[in-house]
Design a protein around this motif. Structure first.
Motif, PDB file in Angstrom:
ATOM      1  N   GLN A 178       0.819  -1.221   0.000  1.00  0.00           N
ATOM      2  CA  GLN A 178       0.000   0.000   0.000  1.00  0.00           C
ATOM      3  C   GLN A 178       0.844   1.259   0.000  1.00  0.00           C
ATOM      4  OE1 GLN A 178       1.300  -1.170   2.686  1.00  0.00           O
ATOM      5  NE2 GLN A 178       0.324  -0.553   4.569  1.00  0.00           N
ATOM      6  N   GLY A 179       2.136   1.135   0.344  1.00  0.00           N
ATOM      7  CA  GLY A 179       3.006   2.311   0.280  1.00  0.00           C
ATOM      8  C   GLY A 179       3.308   2.955   1.616  1.00  0.00           C
ATOM      9  N   LEU A 206       0.893   7.230  -5.376  1.00  0.00           N
ATOM     10  CA  LEU A 206       0.550   6.072  -4.555  1.00  0.00           C
ATOM     11  C   LEU A 206      -0.945   6.049  -4.251  1.00  0.00           C
ATOM     12  CD1 LEU A 206       3.530   5.510  -4.339  1.00  0.00           C
ATOM     13  CD2 LEU A 206       3.327   5.410  -1.885  1.00  0.00           C
ATOM     14  N   ALA A 207      -1.492   7.216  -3.961  1.00  0.00           N
ATOM     15  CA  ALA A 207      -2.917   7.295  -3.622  1.00  0.00           C
ATOM     16  C   ALA A 207      -3.763   6.856  -4.814  1.00  0.00           C
ATOM     17  CB  ALA A 207      -3.283   8.710  -3.196  1.00  0.00           C
ATOM     18  N   GLU A 208      -3.379   7.337  -5.985  1.00  0.00           N
ATOM     19  CA  GLU A 208      -4.122   6.953  -7.177  1.00  0.00           C
ATOM     20  C   GLU A 208      -4.031   5.446  -7.407  1.00  0.00           C
ATOM     21  OE1 GLU A 208      -4.413   9.489 -11.126  1.00  0.00           O
ATOM     22  OE2 GLU A 208      -2.744   8.069 -11.219  1.00  0.00           O
ATOM     23  N   GLY A 209      -2.848   4.892  -7.147  1.00  0.00           N
ATOM     24  CA  GLY A 209      -2.658   3.439  -7.272  1.00  0.00           C
ATOM     25  C   GLY A 209      -3.557   2.670  -6.312  1.00  0.00           C
ATOM     26  N   GLN A 210      -3.726   3.195  -5.096  1.00  0.00           N
ATOM     27  CA  GLN A 210      -4.622   2.557  -4.135  1.00  0.00           C
ATOM     28  C   GLN A 210      -6.054   2.581  -4.651  1.00  0.00           C
ATOM     29  OE1 GLN A 210      -4.186   0.989  -0.873  1.00  0.00           O
ATOM     30  NE2 GLN A 210      -2.359   0.774  -2.121  1.00  0.00           N
ATOM     31  N   VAL A 211      -6.438   3.696  -5.235  1.00  0.00           N
ATOM     32  CA  VAL A 211      -7.817   3.813  -5.721  1.00  0.00           C
ATOM     33  C   VAL A 211      -8.035   2.863  -6.898  1.00  0.00           C
ATOM     34  CG1 VAL A 211      -9.554   5.339  -6.721  1.00  0.00           C
ATOM     35  CG2 VAL A 211      -8.018   6.195  -4.930  1.00  0.00           C
ATOM     36  N   GLN A 212      -7.087   2.870  -7.835  1.00  0.00           N
ATOM     37  CA  GLN A 212      -7.252   1.987  -8.999  1.00  0.00           C
ATOM     38  C   GLN A 212      -7.318   0.524  -8.554  1.00  0.00           C
ATOM     39  OE1 GLN A 212      -3.747   3.476 -10.876  1.00  0.00           O
ATOM     40  NE2 GLN A 212      -4.824   5.023 -12.074  1.00  0.00           N
ATOM     41  N   GLU A 250      12.915   0.820 -14.798  1.00  0.00           N
ATOM     42  CA  GLU A 250      12.800   2.242 -14.504  1.00  0.00           C
ATOM     43  C   GLU A 250      11.387   2.735 -14.815  1.00  0.00           C
ATOM     44  OE1 GLU A 250      16.529   4.602 -15.459  1.00  0.00           O
ATOM     45  OE2 GLU A 250      14.992   5.512 -16.755  1.00  0.00           O
ATOM     46  N   ALA A 251      10.849   2.272 -15.929  1.00  0.00           N
ATOM     47  CA  ALA A 251       9.497   2.698 -16.308  1.00  0.00           C
ATOM     48  C   ALA A 251       8.471   2.227 -15.277  1.00  0.00           C
ATOM     49  CB  ALA A 251       9.145   2.154 -17.700  1.00  0.00           C
ATOM     50  N   TYR A 252       8.632   1.006 -14.799  1.00  0.00           N
ATOM     51  CA  TYR A 252       7.722   0.491 -13.767  1.00  0.00           C
ATOM     52  C   TYR A 252       7.802   1.347 -12.508  1.00  0.00           C
ATOM     53  CZ  TYR A 252       5.768  -3.867 -15.633  1.00  0.00           C
ATOM     54  OH  TYR A 252       5.038  -4.790 -16.327  1.00  0.00           O
ATOM     55  N   VAL A 253       9.021   1.655 -12.096  1.00  0.00           N
ATOM     56  CA  VAL A 253       9.188   2.421 -10.857  1.00  0.00           C
ATOM     57  C   VAL A 253       8.603   3.811 -11.025  1.00  0.00           C
ATOM     58  CG1 VAL A 253      10.879   3.427  -9.269  1.00  0.00           C
ATOM     59  CG2 VAL A 253      11.217   1.103 -10.154  1.00  0.00           C
ATOM     60  N   GLU A 254       8.919   4.455 -12.118  1.00  0.00           N
ATOM     61  CA  GLU A 254       8.460   5.829 -12.318  1.00  0.00           C
ATOM     62  C   GLU A 254       6.947   5.922 -12.461  1.00  0.00           C
ATOM     63  OE1 GLU A 254      12.323   7.254 -14.800  1.00  0.00           O
ATOM     64  OE2 GLU A 254      10.343   7.789 -15.586  1.00  0.00           O
ATOM     65  N   ALA A 255       6.357   4.945 -13.107  1.00  0.00           N
ATOM     66  CA  ALA A 255       4.902   4.991 -13.305  1.00  0.00           C
ATOM     67  C   ALA A 255       4.148   4.691 -12.013  1.00  0.00           C
ATOM     68  CB  ALA A 255       4.488   4.004 -14.397  1.00  0.00           C
ATOM     69  N   GLY A 256       4.854   4.226 -10.996  1.00  0.00           N
ATOM     70  CA  GLY A 256       4.165   3.845  -9.757  1.00  0.00           C
ATOM     71  C   GLY A 256       3.430   2.530  -9.948  1.00  0.00           C
ATOM     72  N   ALA A 257       3.995   1.648 -10.788  1.00  0.00           N
ATOM     73  CA  ALA A 257       3.306   0.410 -11.137  1.00  0.00           C
ATOM     74  C   ALA A 257       3.558  -0.720 -10.142  1.00  0.00           C
ATOM     75  CB  ALA A 257       3.745  -0.039 -12.531  1.00  0.00           C
ATOM     76  N   ALA A 275      -2.501 -10.350 -20.126  1.00  0.00           N
ATOM     77  CA  ALA A 275      -3.755 -10.932 -19.643  1.00  0.00           C
ATOM     78  C   ALA A 275      -3.524 -12.179 -18.786  1.00  0.00           C
ATOM     79  CB  ALA A 275      -4.672 -11.261 -20.820  1.00  0.00           C
ATOM     80  N   GLY A 276      -2.402 -12.842 -18.981  1.00  0.00           N
ATOM     81  CA  GLY A 276      -2.122 -14.042 -18.185  1.00  0.00           C
ATOM     82  C   GLY A 276      -1.396 -13.755 -16.883  1.00  0.00           C
ATOM     83  N   ASN A 277      -1.164 -12.496 -16.588  1.00  0.00           N
ATOM     84  CA  ASN A 277      -0.464 -12.140 -15.354  1.00  0.00           C
ATOM     85  C   ASN A 277      -1.426 -11.398 -14.432  1.00  0.00           C
ATOM     86  OD1 ASN A 277       1.645 -12.357 -17.562  1.00  0.00           O
ATOM     87  ND2 ASN A 277       2.931 -12.213 -15.747  1.00  0.00           N
ATOM     88  N   ILE A 278      -1.714 -12.027 -13.303  1.00  0.00           N
ATOM     89  CA  ILE A 278      -2.686 -11.418 -12.400  1.00  0.00           C
ATOM     90  C   ILE A 278      -1.975 -10.514 -11.388  1.00  0.00           C
ATOM     91  CG2 ILE A 278      -4.399 -11.877 -10.612  1.00  0.00           C
ATOM     92  CD1 ILE A 278      -5.335 -12.668 -13.398  1.00  0.00           C
ATOM     93  N   CYS A 279      -2.482  -9.318 -11.254  1.00  0.00           N
ATOM     94  CA  CYS A 279      -2.021  -8.410 -10.203  1.00  0.00           C
ATOM     95  C   CYS A 279      -3.233  -8.079  -9.361  1.00  0.00           C
ATOM     96  CB  CYS A 279      -1.443  -7.133 -10.792  1.00  0.00           C
ATOM     97  SG  CYS A 279      -1.004  -5.932  -9.505  1.00  0.00           S
ATOM     98  N   ARG A 280      -3.128  -8.274  -8.057  1.00  0.00           N
ATOM     99  CA  ARG A 280      -4.272  -8.001  -7.200  1.00  0.00           C
ATOM    100  C   ARG A 280      -4.201  -6.598  -6.600  1.00  0.00           C
ATOM    101  NH1 ARG A 280      -9.549  -9.350  -6.675  1.00  0.00           N
ATOM    102  NH2 ARG A 280     -10.056 -10.381  -4.708  1.00  0.00           N
ATOM    103  N   CYS A 281      -3.069  -5.927  -6.763  1.00  0.00           N
ATOM    104  CA  CYS A 281      -2.880  -4.647  -6.070  1.00  0.00           C
ATOM    105  C   CYS A 281      -3.194  -3.425  -6.910  1.00  0.00           C
ATOM    106  CB  CYS A 281      -1.438  -4.502  -5.610  1.00  0.00           C
ATOM    107  SG  CYS A 281      -0.889  -5.727  -4.429  1.00  0.00           S
ATOM    108  N   THR A 282      -2.726  -3.409  -8.152  1.00  0.00           N
ATOM    109  CA  THR A 282      -2.628  -2.131  -8.860  1.00  0.00           C
ATOM    110  C   THR A 282      -3.813  -1.794  -9.746  1.00  0.00           C
ATOM    111  OG1 THR A 282      -1.607  -3.137 -10.789  1.00  0.00           O
ATOM    112  CG2 THR A 282      -0.128  -2.436  -9.023  1.00  0.00           C
ATOM    113  N   GLY A 283      -4.622  -2.782 -10.084  1.00  0.00           N
ATOM    114  CA  GLY A 283      -5.682  -2.512 -11.061  1.00  0.00           C
ATOM    115  C   GLY A 283      -5.127  -2.318 -12.462  1.00  0.00           C
ATOM    116  N   TYR A 284      -3.862  -2.642 -12.658  1.00  0.00           N
ATOM    117  CA  TYR A 284      -3.202  -2.694 -13.974  1.00  0.00           C
ATOM    118  C   TYR A 284      -2.947  -1.346 -14.647  1.00  0.00           C
ATOM    119  CZ  TYR A 284      -4.772  -7.524 -13.429  1.00  0.00           C
ATOM    120  OH  TYR A 284      -5.022  -8.772 -12.937  1.00  0.00           O
TER     121      TYR A 284
END
Ligand code: FES
Ligand code: FES
Lengths: 768, 175
Positions: A486-487, A657-663, B104-111, B145-154
């Protein structure tokens, strides 16, 4: 990437502390940790849903050398989980109350051997009748039959019966939700390592180290200094790693102490889904009275949760559920009657939202039905009936003059152009290939523990000044709040860096270890940023003051000074770098300096736990979702196309981070709305694999537009309120309402599926 | 795993010898034929970046590349991978320029949130960008589509892959 500005770090999209090690695959989750001579544990489970243990038989043909077996008789301390109702054993000794309940434990050198050994222990159990099916519970309840309740609680304001009598229109409806699984992608896991002093070190995937630690002390009959609990990197929790890890820690610790070796248990997905907590299934009946103009005159809510075999957290889930059951709308005469039914299934437990998603599925579906009953549009009805400043909630908590509710509702309606689009809803009437619908949900989440929870816990947290790994000074956060995705790590570092006015890379936040951190309370209830953040802010301010005094005495001849942007400046313009000052301070005062603070509730907070009257939460976060959906007319396939989300979470500490939590929360809510479903068959959860428990994938999600409206918490320096759970609460009703306006039929039980829509359309002529 | 406890208990004479190129390095092992590649990577080779989220090909947390194709290492057993197979894991990708750009792209995007799905996501993203250097959003979603993420909503993950594609494109164009 972020430069220090006068504004500080709060409000900036500071990059996550833990992102790089995670993205490179270097983060160590419990499954990645191996200890020398480590054995593997496995659990012997009851094959029946309800019965009495008459013995445990060991298969005589199995090679038992090199296997350690733990039965209830081996437990050195108390075989009961410490919770509000102390009704759950670690290992069932006499009565088993659900299929799969642990009755014994084994450990062996390999995982395969441990599972083979567990299968070679046969519990002999005399079977008695069991209640497992949620449908059966609801049937019995509605027929006035006999059920056992784990907990009951009522909230009463004014005279609901009288209010209902005065109504011109009365709307009564029932709403249901089923079991749902947290489905963190990292399964539950724990390792226990015996220590030379007879104690134990436990590390693993958990949200709440200080739930686990006292539990182990009681179970193992060990003093606190001999039980050390440490968090490993957590691959998602969502409540699923709130109470359950205490059990798993206990199992590993019992096996470790008996075998004298490190013992690890990491569940595979099937065991995890079958035997860990789920969201409580619910049945909620609203009976609401209205004037012709669409004002609410009286309201009765019956709120039933299915708790499973033991109470565990059910009383608090129920508390949150009933407080949110009729929240947000003006009415002086309300009664909410809540109950948790005991069944023979694994205990239902914490899952993001904690009773509130069930409450809002019912409430926000119902409010749409109220609007319809008096011929109003859903947005109009809500605008007319939402709280105004000075109103009171169901528990009698005063709504402040300025609060986030009206702002989020208006903004969401405006951004989504709700009024214009609502006119275009298909209502199952158009002949186009796709039906279109738009719907909204208006909802909130009480931030922090319910009622007197925060007062009882008195969250503590500290900051320490110490030498960092590279020799320079480091400000180390000592709090038991866990990072689980969650950050928390990043956000709390931002808050501390701002309170001290030092560069954020000076602030470290190692994973909690009960040997090193005070009890900041559990990492639950959307409380970390708001509550623990506020405490850490105060602790950091205390450190700042001490440093300023030190610098003024030792460097500036007693002249007053302030620390800003990493530099101490005196009144006459002398300056000193933070690094230099802090190192000198450390040399002078000793190795480490700790500054601790404690959380206090807003002044004048009152709560009556008996009658559920008063200030139920320190504050509330508010939100409004507008969902747009399309339904293929031929197949009734459902496609959410867009969600407009407007939320007031107080001050936004980190917008990315907040937006990520919402999404993320919103997408979990879409799963809850449209696909996630666990049936019960012969006392077991039916969907025990990811093949059968379907959660949203990258192709299932709509366009999501997130906007924050800031209405800060007035009683802390940061102004942040709760965020974690809110985003899940409103997704299902927003989607459900949109579907109603697309198809022209309302589905009252989750999830809404094409099959249910089909049946509803087939039944034309019934009440909508 | 507890469903099939016996599968690895092949008698030692049935074990097979395999030589693979793991992250560019030659690795020779003697293993039971039915030992899962995921376990070999994690336990024998200490490459714990690939995670086990389901053990049945549903979550994608164990995604690695075998001869440039993304596969679920939990579904693959040693006997199925011939000698000279090239295996790329997150540890190997991290050491490559494309890996660095993706990370780097993953980190910067907050992914990244809990991170458990992320090594698998990054591997699947890389497999996509190898065959399609300028994917549309839809193509990114399909590839993941075959990779599930439960946290980010993709949302931010898809954004990260888009960013990485752009940057790799620029890098390739020598700008
Ligand atoms: S662990 Fe291989 S797909 Fe889930
Ligand atoms: S970041 Fe947690 S599962 Fe993807």
């Amino acid at each position: 990437m972020v430069t220090v500005t006068r504004r500080g770090y709060v409000g900036l999209p500071v990059e996550r502390t833990d992102a790089i090690e995670k993205v490179q695959g270097k983060a160590r989750y419990v499954g990645d940790v191996r200890r020398p001579n480590m054995w593997y544990g496995a659990i012997v489970r009851s094959p029946v849903s309800h019965g009495f243990v008459e013995g445990l038989e060991r298969d005589p043909h199995f090679d038992w050398s090199g296997v350690v077996l733990v039965t209830p008789d081996d437990i050195p301390g108390s075989n009961v989980v410490e919770s509000l109702v102390r009704d759950m054993p670690f290992l069932a000794a006499k009565e088993v109350r659900y299929r799969g309940e642990p009755v014994a434990l084994v450990a062996a050198p390999t995982r395969e051997a441990a599972h083979a050994a567990a299968a070679a222990v046969k519990p002999r159990i005399r079977r008695v009748p069991a209640l497992t099916e949620p449908d059966e519970v609801v049937r019995v309840f509605k027929a006035g039959g006999e059920l056992e309740y784990l907990w009951s609680q009522e909230i009463r304001k004014g005279d609901a019966e009288q209010g209902l009598r005065e109504a011109r229109i009365v709307v009564e409806r029932e709403y249901r939700t089923g079991y749902a699984e947290q489905l963190y992608i990292e399964p539950q896991g724990m390792i226990a390592v015996p220590q030379e002093d007879g104690g134990v070190l436990v590390e693993g995937s958990m949200q709440c180290p200080y739930y686990v630690q006292p539990e182990l002390c009681a179970l193992l009959n060990l003093p606190p200094e001999k039980v050390r609990v440490r968090q490993t990197v957590v691959g998602g929790g969502f409540g699923g790693k709130e109470e359950f890890p205490s059990l798993l820690a206990g199992y590993c610790a019992l096996l470790a102490l008996k075998s004298g070796r490190a013992v690890k248990i990491v569940f595979d997905r099937e065991e995890d889904i079958l035997f860990t907590t789920k969201r409580h299934p619910s049945w909620v009946r609203h009976r609401t009275g209205l004037t012709r103009e669409g004002r609410i005159t009286g309201w009765r809510v019956d709120f039933l949760l299915i708790g499973g075999a033991y109470a565990t957290l059910s009383p608090v889930v129920l508390a949150r559920g009933i407080i949110h059951a009729a929240i947000g709308y003006r009415c002086d005469d309300v009664v909410v009657q809540g109950r948790v039914v005991r069944t023979n299934m694994p205990p239902s437990g914490a899952f993001r939202g904690f009773g509130a998603p069930q409450a809002f599925w019912a409430l926000e579906s119902h409010v749409d039905e109220l609007a319809e009953a008096c011929g109003m549009r859903p947005d109009e009805f809500r605008l007319r009936n939402i709280y105004r400043g000075g109103d009171t909630t169901t528990t009698g908590q005063r709504v402040p003059e300025q609060y986030g509710g009206p702002a989020v509702l208006r903004k969401a309606l405006e951004l989504s152009r709700f009024g214009a689009r609502y006119a275009h809803c298909s209502r199952g009437r158009t002949m186009s290939d796709r039906w279109y619908g738009i719907g909204l949900a208006y909802f909130c989440h009480g931030a922090g523990f319910t009622g007197d929870g925060e007062a009882r816990i008195r969250a503590r947290a500290a900051v320490e000044l110490a030498r960092g790994p590279e020799g320079g000074p480091a400000v180390v956060i000592r709090a038991s709040s866990t990072e689980m995705g969650q950050g928390a790590q990043t956000v709390l570092r931002q808050i501390v860096a701002d309170a001290l006015a030092v560069p954020i890379d000076r602030v470290r936040y190692p994973l909690p270890d009960t040997a090193l951190v005070p009890d900041s309370g559990p990492t639950v209830a959307s409380r970390t940023t708001m509550v623990v953040g506020a405490v850490l802010y105060d602790a950091a301010v205390a450190m700042k003051k001490a440093l300023q005094r030190f610098v003024s005495r030792n460097f500036f001849d007693g002249e007053g000074c302030v620390l800003e942007e990493g530099t101490f400046s005196s009144e006459t313009g002398r300056s000193l770098d933070f690094t230099r000052a802090a190192l000198d301070y450390l040399r002078t005062t000793g190795v480490q300096q700790r500054f601790e603070a404690v959380f206090s509730l807003p002044p004048g907070t009152q709560w009556d736990q008996e009658r559920f009257r008063g200030d139920a939460y320190p504050d509330y976060s508010w939100a409004c979702y507008v969902a747009e959906v399309e339904v293929e007319r031929a197949t009734l396939a459902i496609g959410p196309i867009k969600i407009t989300a407007v939320l007031d979470i107080g001050r936004v500490v980190n917008p990315v981070l907040a937006e990520g939590q919402v999404q993320g929360g919103l997408v979990q809510g879409i799963g809850y709305a449209l696909m996630e479903k666990v049936g019960v068959a012969e006392g077991l959860f039916e969907a025990a694999r990811m093949q059968t428990y379907i959660v949203p994938g990258a192709l299932d999600i709509p366009e999501i537009r997130v906007t924050f409206v800031e209405c800060p918490y007035p009683y802390s320096a940061t102004g942040a309120k709760g965020l974690g759970e809110l985003p899940l609460n409103g997704a299902a009703p927003a989607v459900g309402n949109a579907l109603k306006h697309a198809v022209g039929r309302r589905i009252h039980d989750l999830p809404v599926t094409p099959e249910k829509l089909f049946r509803a359309i087939e039944r034309k002529g019934d009440a909508p | 795993m507890n469903g099939e406890p016996a599968r690895e208990n092949a008698p030692a004479e049935d074990w097979i010898r395999r030589t693979w190129l793991v992250n560019g390095r030659e690795v020779s092992l003697r293993v039971p034929p039915l030992r899962r590649v995921l376990d070999i990577l994690r336990e024998e080779l200490g490459l714990t970046g690939a995670k086990e989220g389901c053990g049945e090909g549903e979550c994608g947390a164990c995604t690695v590349l075998v001869d440039d194709q993304p596969v679920c290492a939990c579904l693959l057993v040693a006997a199925q991978l011939p000698n000279r197979s090239r295996i790329l894991t997150i540890e190997g990708l991290s050491a490559m320029e494309e890996g660095r750009i993706l990370e780097e792209a993953y980190v910067e995007a907050g992914a990244v949130q809990c991170g458990f799905c992320i090594p698998g996501m990054v591997m699947a993203s890389y497999a996509l960008l190898r065959r399609n250097s300028a994917p549309t959003e839809r193509q990114i979603r399909e590839a993941l589509a075959g990779n599930i993420c439960r946290c980010t909503g993709y949302v931010k993950i898809v954004e990260a892959v888009g960013r990485a594609a752009e940057r790799m494109g620029r890098a390739a164009a020598g700008r």
